[in-house]
Write a protein that holds these residues in place. Structure first.
Motif, mmCIF file in Angstrom:
data_model
loop_
_atom_site.group_PDB
_atom_site.id
_atom_site.type_symbol
_atom_site.label_atom_id
_atom_site.label_comp_id
_atom_site.label_asym_id
_atom_site.label_seq_id
_atom_site.Cartn_x
_atom_site.Cartn_y
_atom_site.Cartn_z
ATOM 1 N N ARG A 306 7.482 -24.040 -27.400
ATOM 2 C CA ARG A 306 8.605 -23.236 -27.886
ATOM 3 C C ARG A 306 9.736 -23.221 -26.870
ATOM 4 N NH1 ARG A 306 6.885 -17.964 -28.517
ATOM 5 N NH2 ARG A 306 9.058 -17.508 -29.009
ATOM 6 N N PRO A 307 10.978 -23.157 -27.329
ATOM 7 C CA PRO A 307 12.102 -23.118 -26.378
ATOM 8 C C PRO A 307 12.021 -21.886 -25.482
ATOM 9 C CG PRO A 307 12.877 -23.226 -28.664
ATOM 10 C CD PRO A 307 11.401 -23.070 -28.715
ATOM 11 N N VAL A 308 12.451 -22.027 -24.243
ATOM 12 C CA VAL A 308 12.477 -20.893 -23.322
ATOM 13 C C VAL A 308 13.937 -20.443 -23.210
ATOM 14 C CG1 VAL A 308 11.886 -20.118 -20.995
ATOM 15 C CG2 VAL A 308 10.577 -21.959 -22.056
ATOM 16 N N GLU A 309 14.110 -19.144 -23.162
ATOM 17 C CA GLU A 309 15.456 -18.571 -23.069
ATOM 18 C C GLU A 309 16.166 -19.087 -21.812
ATOM 19 O OE1 GLU A 309 14.890 -14.425 -23.110
ATOM 20 O OE2 GLU A 309 17.024 -13.955 -23.182
ATOM 21 N N ALA A 310 17.447 -19.363 -21.927
ATOM 22 C CA ALA A 310 18.215 -19.859 -20.774
ATOM 23 C C ALA A 310 18.210 -18.833 -19.638
ATOM 24 C CB ALA A 310 19.646 -20.134 -21.216
ATOM 25 N N VAL A 311 18.301 -19.310 -18.403
ATOM 26 C CA VAL A 311 18.375 -18.405 -17.250
ATOM 27 C C VAL A 311 19.587 -17.475 -17.419
ATOM 28 C CG1 VAL A 311 18.614 -18.270 -14.735
ATOM 29 C CG2 VAL A 311 17.294 -20.140 -15.745
ATOM 30 N N GLN A 312 20.666 -18.032 -17.976
ATOM 31 C CA GLN A 312 21.884 -17.233 -18.169
ATOM 32 C C GLN A 312 21.594 -15.976 -18.977
ATOM 33 O OE1 GLN A 312 23.859 -16.255 -20.789
ATOM 34 N NE2 GLN A 312 25.899 -16.023 -19.883
ATOM 35 N N GLY A 313 20.717 -16.095 -19.982
ATOM 36 C CA GLY A 313 20.412 -14.964 -20.851
ATOM 37 C C GLY A 313 19.599 -13.887 -20.156
ATOM 38 N N LEU A 314 18.962 -14.245 -19.033
ATOM 39 C CA LEU A 314 18.134 -13.273 -18.310
ATOM 40 C C LEU A 314 18.914 -12.600 -17.177
ATOM 41 C CD1 LEU A 314 15.012 -15.625 -17.930
ATOM 42 C CD2 LEU A 314 15.259 -13.729 -19.552
ATOM 43 N N ASP A 315 20.077 -13.146 -16.894
ATOM 44 C CA ASP A 315 20.874 -12.711 -15.744
ATOM 45 C C ASP A 315 21.513 -11.341 -16.023
ATOM 46 O OD1 ASP A 315 22.508 -12.633 -13.513
ATOM 47 O OD2 ASP A 315 24.045 -13.926 -14.401
ATOM 48 N N ARG A 316 21.249 -10.386 -15.150
ATOM 49 C CA ARG A 316 21.844 -9.062 -15.353
ATOM 50 C C ARG A 316 22.932 -8.773 -14.320
ATOM 51 N NH1 ARG A 316 20.182 -10.027 -19.247
ATOM 52 N NH2 ARG A 316 18.347 -9.360 -20.375
ATOM 53 N N SER A 317 23.149 -9.714 -13.378
ATOM 54 C CA SER A 317 24.118 -9.377 -12.325
ATOM 55 C C SER A 317 25.252 -10.401 -12.204
ATOM 56 C CB SER A 317 23.394 -9.225 -10.987
ATOM 57 O OG SER A 317 22.717 -10.419 -10.692
ATOM 58 N N GLY A 318 25.461 -11.182 -13.261
ATOM 59 C CA GLY A 318 26.613 -12.088 -13.283
ATOM 60 C C GLY A 318 26.573 -13.169 -12.218
ATOM 61 N N ARG A 319 25.376 -13.756 -12.030
ATOM 62 C CA ARG A 319 25.255 -14.795 -10.990
ATOM 63 C C ARG A 319 25.245 -16.199 -11.575
ATOM 64 N NH1 ARG A 319 24.912 -13.409 -6.204
ATOM 65 N NH2 ARG A 319 25.009 -11.175 -6.115
ATOM 66 N N VAL A 320 24.982 -16.275 -12.898
ATOM 67 C CA VAL A 320 24.716 -17.594 -13.472
ATOM 68 C C VAL A 320 25.952 -18.194 -14.136
ATOM 69 C CG1 VAL A 320 23.287 -18.864 -15.141
ATOM 70 C CG2 VAL A 320 22.299 -16.958 -13.847
ATOM 71 N N LEU A 321 26.180 -19.462 -13.828
ATOM 72 C CA LEU A 321 27.197 -20.244 -14.531
ATOM 73 C C LEU A 321 26.414 -21.290 -15.320
ATOM 74 C CD1 LEU A 321 28.192 -19.702 -11.347
ATOM 75 C CD2 LEU A 321 30.300 -20.574 -12.306
#
Ligand SMILES: Cc1ncc(COP(=O)(O)O)c(C=O)c1O
Length: 496
Positions: A306-321
């Motif tokens: 199954r697809p895994v959610e993108a790291v961006q979607g788990l980011d709560r502190s605005g670190r991911v581009l």
């Protein structure tokens, strides 16, 4: 006027006058002196001058007007319209140009031809990575959208567009990645770029100063590593395993500015990072103050999991581009990708994009927006998933049938390529194998260029999206015969 060169006087006079006409000293419409006056001036016989004028007339450089004289033609003969190049002496050797530190770094980086480049074009069985399923592409639907857009071309499409991209396309991308990739972002956070390669370059310009430390996967997509090295960053390679970047080996001390990861399908080894590692990566980034660049280049294709959610979607502190692309799902020459950044970074990204090229081509953005909104994109995606799954199955079956335990196949659970380790083959033999295979019509890449410290064992990168199942089977059969020519390949030994 002095007559240069050798040869008959009439010929030298003709050439002198022709040169004056071509260089513009005798402009179109100017009246030439009479043959009698010119003969006197130059101390030549009138016959010589008459012969030269005749030749000029013959070749169309001058026109005779009855009773009035000879004039330079208004329209010069075609052949002479090419710019006149006076014979020059050999230019002295130019000193080598003084290049910027950036250019010097780029030149030092680019070993050409890279072993990832094709050895020759037009190979029948081209397993080269990076070629999508061009044959499946719905060119009719695409052409219809283009034709409609072209017919209804509005003035606004001809003006400069916005650096951030065409708004309806940004909205279509945001809607798609939210639904399909678990991205949490509004259209305002999407910047349309010329392929994800430009996204990587933009992020380097946005965040990096020379000397900054950047974590890269080992092995790592060469195009990304080179961008960071070109920016003058210090690369910190972190090994990967079958679950992608090994987060336990991330540096715990010293500043790190950026970590570049391909969590959905590690490039090139194909590991898929499980959710707990993604969360661990984010915790590390927060603790050390780093940003994370998530390159999601081919996650549309997933098999057996199954697809895994993108790291961006788990980011709560605005670190991911987050960088995505249409190169693998549509076609790479489209040069459209997207960068999704935290809201506060958007103005800086847009300003950088403007300085680079103002914006991505407007017409293609409009066509792509329609293509997505009208449902063609996802219809095609569903079809290519099925087609690529069949190709993947054919490749795995052929590798198993022809090479069995002489190879170890990794990274087959997503994307459109696999890595094949050749057991008992030295890395130094890969180039010879590639050349032999190319001579028999099979194109393959080596995995080695993607390593900072190339491995001792021989690894091949097999892209399979651009081949039919039949050609996949035939190509693997040929490759297995090629490998028999390399005696070591037959020796079975456990992988290094
Ligand atoms: C991991 C990875 N990132 C980025 C790119 C760049 O792709 P593009 O610029 O065509 O979107 C590629 C191309 O093959 C890739 O494999």
């Amino acid at each position: 006027m002095t007559l240069h060169g050798r040869g008959p006087l009439n010929q030298r006079l003709f050439q002198g006058l022709r040169r004056s006409i071509l260089e513009g000293r005798l402009a179109p419409g100017v009246r030439l002196p009479s043959t009698r006056a010119l003969a006197e001036d130059l101390g030549l016989s009138r016959n010589v001058v008459l012969m030269a004028f005749d030749k000029l007339l013959d070749e169309g450089y001058v026109e005779a007007r009855v009773g009035s004289g000879t004039y330079v033609s208004a329209a010069l003969p075609d052949a002479a319209i090419a710019p006149w190049r006076p014979r020059r002496r050999e230019a002295p050797l130019a000193p080598p140009p003084r290049l910027s530190a950036h250019a010097r770094r780029v030149i030092a980086l680019a070993p050409l031809p890279a072993p990832t480049a094709p050895l020759r074009s037009g190979l029948k069985y081209e397993f080269r990575y990076g070629l999508p399923a061009i044959a499946d592409f719905p060119s009719e639907a695409w052409s219809r959208v283009i034709a409609r857009r072209a017919r209804g071309l509005r003035i606004t499409s001809l003006r400069y567009g916005r650096a951030r991209g065409y708004q309806p396309l940004r909205e279509a991308i945001a809607e798609y990645v939210t639904r399909a990739r678990g991205i949490v972002a509004a259209a305002d956070q999407v910047v349309v770029v010329n392929g994800s390669q430009q996204a990587l370059d933009l992020v380097a310009r946005l965040l990096l100063d020379p000397g900054d430390r950047v974590v890269v996967e080992e092995p790592c997509y060469q195009g990304a590593r080179h961008v960071f090295a070109a920016a003058g960053a210090r690369l910190v390679p972190v090994p990967v395993d079958e679950a992608g970047l090994d987060v336990a080996r991330l540096p715990r001390r010293g500043a790190v500015r950026l970590a570049y990861v391909t969590p959905s399908h590690q490039f090139p080894l194909g590991g898929i990072m499980p959710p707990w590692r993604r969360l661990e990566l984010l915790r590390w980034a927060e603790a050390i103050g780093a940003h994370v660049l998530e390159d999601d280049y081919d996650s549309e294709f997933r098999y057996e999991s199954r697809p895994v959610e993108a790291v961006q979607g788990l980011d709560r502190s605005g670190r991911v581009l987050y960088a995505g692309t249409f190169s693998k799902v549509l076609f790479p020459s489209l040069r459209i990708g997207y960068l999704i950044v935290p809201t506060g970074m958007v103005p800086a990204v847009a300003a950088l994009k403007f300085l680079m090229d103002m914006h991505t081509t407007a017409f293609e953005q409009e066509v792509l927006a329609d293509f997505i909104v009208e449902g063609h994109f996802e219809r095609y995606l569903r079809r290519s998933r099925t087609r690529n799954a069949a190709r993947r199955a054919a490749l795995l079956a052929a590798l198993d049938e022809h090479l069995g335990d002489r190879v170890e196949v990794v990274g087959a659970n997503a994307g459109v390529h696999v890595v094949v380790w050749l057991r008992g083959v030295e890395a130094s033999q890969v180039e010879a194998i590639r050349h032999r295979a190319a001579a028999q019509g099979v194109g393959i890449n080596s995995v080695a260029p993607h390593y900072l410290h190339p491995p001792r064992r021989a690894g091949l990168l097999f892209g399979y999206a651009c081949l039919s199942e039949r050609d996949i089977r035939a190509g693997v059969a040929i490759l297995s015969r090629v490998l028999r020519e390399f005696p070591q390949a037959l020796r079975r030994r456990p992988s290094a």
